[in-house]
Design a protein around this motif. Sequence first.
Motif, PDB file in Angstrom:
ATOM      1  N   GLU A  29      21.935  -7.849  63.821  1.00  0.00           N
ATOM      2  CA  GLU A  29      22.285  -8.741  64.915  1.00  0.00           C
ATOM      3  C   GLU A  29      21.348  -8.509  66.102  1.00  0.00           C
ATOM      4  O   GLU A  29      21.041  -7.383  66.474  1.00  0.00           O
ATOM      5  CB  GLU A  29      23.731  -8.486  65.334  1.00  0.00           C
ATOM      6  CG  GLU A  29      24.224  -9.447  66.394  1.00  0.00           C
ATOM      7  CD  GLU A  29      25.672  -9.194  66.773  1.00  0.00           C
ATOM      8  OE1 GLU A  29      26.126  -9.800  67.759  1.00  0.00           O
ATOM      9  OE2 GLU A  29      26.321  -8.390  66.085  1.00  0.00           O
ATOM     10  N   THR A  67      20.426  -8.073  69.786  1.00  0.00           N
ATOM     11  CA  THR A  67      21.203  -7.583  70.917  1.00  0.00           C
ATOM     12  C   THR A  67      20.437  -7.651  72.237  1.00  0.00           C
ATOM     13  O   THR A  67      21.023  -7.538  73.291  1.00  0.00           O
ATOM     14  CB  THR A  67      21.634  -6.123  70.697  1.00  0.00           C
ATOM     15  OG1 THR A  67      20.473  -5.322  70.449  1.00  0.00           O
ATOM     16  CG2 THR A  67      22.569  -6.004  69.515  1.00  0.00           C
ATOM     17  N   LYS A  68      19.123  -7.815  72.184  1.00  0.00           N
ATOM     18  CA  LYS A  68      18.343  -7.814  73.409  1.00  0.00           C
ATOM     19  C   LYS A  68      17.529  -9.095  73.550  1.00  0.00           C
ATOM     20  O   LYS A  68      17.143  -9.711  72.561  1.00  0.00           O
ATOM     21  CB  LYS A  68      17.415  -6.596  73.459  1.00  0.00           C
ATOM     22  CG  LYS A  68      18.169  -5.287  73.645  1.00  0.00           C
ATOM     23  CD  LYS A  68      17.206  -4.140  73.910  1.00  0.00           C
ATOM     24  CE  LYS A  68      17.989  -2.867  74.222  1.00  0.00           C
ATOM     25  NZ  LYS A  68      17.083  -1.737  74.558  1.00  0.00           N
TER      26      LYS A  68
END
Length: 262
Positions: free
Chosen positions: A2, A4-5
Amino acid sequence: METTKNALITGASSGIGFELARCFVRDNYHVILVARHGSHLDEAAQTLQREFPQSRTTVIPCDLSLPQGPEQLYAEVQRLGLQVDVLVNDAGFGESGLFVDTDLQKELGMIQLNVASLVHLTKLYLKEMVARRSGKILQVGSVVSFMPNPKQAIYAATKAFILSFTEAIQNEVKDTGVTITLLCPPATDTNFFNVANMEDTKIAQGDLADPKVVAEEGYKGLMNGDARVLPTFGAKLNFASSNLFPDSMLAMLMKSQMKEVK
């Protein structure tokens, strides 16, 4: 994995900016692609999607050569609810010719894009990063940051500004959890020379760096928190020359590279 940033990249539709976007997407960042022309950004996003099916990108057309551009971009990113974990200030262009002959409005737009917008976006996002005690910024300078460049006087001066500005704030943000990296490419095989009306010059016809190599080295340095990245042997040679020779000689050498190849 996934994402995330988020990484915001200006000048992301082509050249070094696009290759940097490729690096971030490969490592599962959500990339916010920013450039002047929406159609070029859409093409860039589609290319990334084909290469990296898991990629997630957001396209924001924005003209950062206008004074209101940075605030418009910042407001749109806020509206989308995105936190910028990495800022890449890559957008910029050049112009060639004798200063007495070149177009003033184009040069003022260059200063707005290469300098004022870079400072503006850095101010907005660095405040957030320092408050969070995390974040990274990549400022794209040039080997001409270190030397005068006749027939590219304004462009070289904008890159010298980026060098001085970046080194000063690098010191200011020590121990804040935020790192700022300066990438100094040599002449690189991008659309720069077409925009700057330099297609037929000696430097444009010479041994140009690969934008993929420049971007990979810049990305690596950014992730390592390096202060400065000289991405190729040619860049290191240019930097060494700037310390060895007087500015008057460097100016003469750089001017010779601006001669047209018949």
